[in-house]
Enzyme design. Structure first.
Site, PDB file in Angstrom:
ATOM      1  N   HIS A 179    -136.441  28.991  62.385  1.00 36.89           N
ATOM      2  CA  HIS A 179    -135.112  29.175  62.586  1.00 36.89           C
ATOM      3  C   HIS A 179    -134.314  28.760  60.949  1.00 36.89           C
ATOM      4  CE1 HIS A 179    -133.901  31.131  66.304  1.00 36.89           C
ATOM      5  NE2 HIS A 179    -135.207  30.683  66.437  1.00 36.89           N
ATOM      6  N   GLU A 229    -131.740  27.884  60.357  1.00 40.31           N
ATOM      7  CA  GLU A 229    -130.841  26.849  60.003  1.00 40.31           C
ATOM      8  C   GLU A 229    -131.516  25.080  60.204  1.00 40.31           C
ATOM      9  OE1 GLU A 229    -128.271  29.438  62.080  1.00 40.31           O
ATOM     10  OE2 GLU A 229    -130.261  29.531  62.172  1.00 40.31           O
ATOM     11  N   CYS A 255    -127.329  30.496  66.857  1.00 39.09           N
ATOM     12  CA  CYS A 255    -128.143  31.479  67.979  1.00 39.09           C
ATOM     13  C   CYS A 255    -127.904  29.486  68.566  1.00 39.09           C
ATOM     14  CB  CYS A 255    -129.615  31.212  68.288  1.00 39.09           C
ATOM     15  SG  CYS A 255    -130.487  30.393  67.691  1.00 39.09           S
ATOM     16  N   CYS A 258    -130.278  26.688  67.585  1.00 40.15           N
ATOM     17  CA  CYS A 258    -129.581  26.170  66.201  1.00 40.15           C
ATOM     18  C   CYS A 258    -127.992  25.253  66.223  1.00 40.15           C
ATOM     19  CB  CYS A 258    -129.016  27.777  65.227  1.00 40.15           C
ATOM     20  SG  CYS A 258    -131.552  28.076  64.582  1.00 40.15           S
TER      21      CYS A 258
END
Length: 185
Positions: free
Chosen positions: A78, A80, A112, A115
């Site tokens: 992801h 992040e 999310c 993260c």
């Protein structure tokens, strides 16, 4: 034979696009860069519609990340996570602010559940957010996963200030465009 290493990469355009010597004073400029990265990631077909940037206390870029889940075949890639990992490798420490320095994560969309967990431990002092999780789920097919009911309070209790809805409409425009066109990578 088992794999003995993991190799995650950002797309080559990142080096050509991001000006690491620029000054990104203010929340709007920081989140604006994260949104620009998310849009380029979609436009160039190198991943999903998410971008993130780690800044130091002097408003300088430490590291950037974009979503690379599908191209790299790993659910942890992801934006992040990529930004945290590259910042930690660059500074050679797993907790960014362990030396007393101040660090900010600017992200195009609310982290999310994965993260969020990484944010608790990454060593940032401030989290700046564009779109909300409900925007992500409404405009795309992504499932952001479960967060604690008071996720902002959980971060703030750990010394991480949270500001959201920064350039939210711009961030939503990228998500909307992605959601309407479908994954293109």
């Amino acid at each position: 034979m088992l794999y003995a290493q993991v190799h995650l990469t950002l797309p080559p355009w990142v080096h050509e696009t991001v000006n690491t010597s620029a000054d990104y004073a203010g929340d709007e400029a920081k989140v604006g860069l994260a949104i620009e990265l998310s849009a380029l990631n979609v436009d160039l077909g190198t991943g999903g519609p998410f971008g993130a940037v780690v800044f130091d206390g002097n408003d300088r870029i430490v590291a950037v990340g974009v979503n690379r889940v599908v191209p790299l075949n790993t659910s942890v890639a992801h934006a992040e996570m990529m930004a945290y990992m590259t910042a930690q490798l660059r500074l050679q420490r797993f907790r960014l602010n362990e030396d007393g320095g101040r660090f900010v994560l600017a992200t195009s969309a609310q982290p999310c559940c994965q993260c969020f967990g990484a944010t608790v431990w990454a060593g940032i002092d401030e989290l700046l957010i564009g779109a909300r999780a409900e925007d992500v789920e409404e405009l795309t097919t992504f499932d952001e996963g479960p967060l604690p009911p008071d996720w902002i309070g959980e971060l703030e209790r750990r010394g991480i200030a949270v500001r959201r809805d920064i350039r939210r409409e711009e961030a939503c425009a990228v998500l909307r465009r992605y959601g309407e066109s479908g994954p293109a990578y």
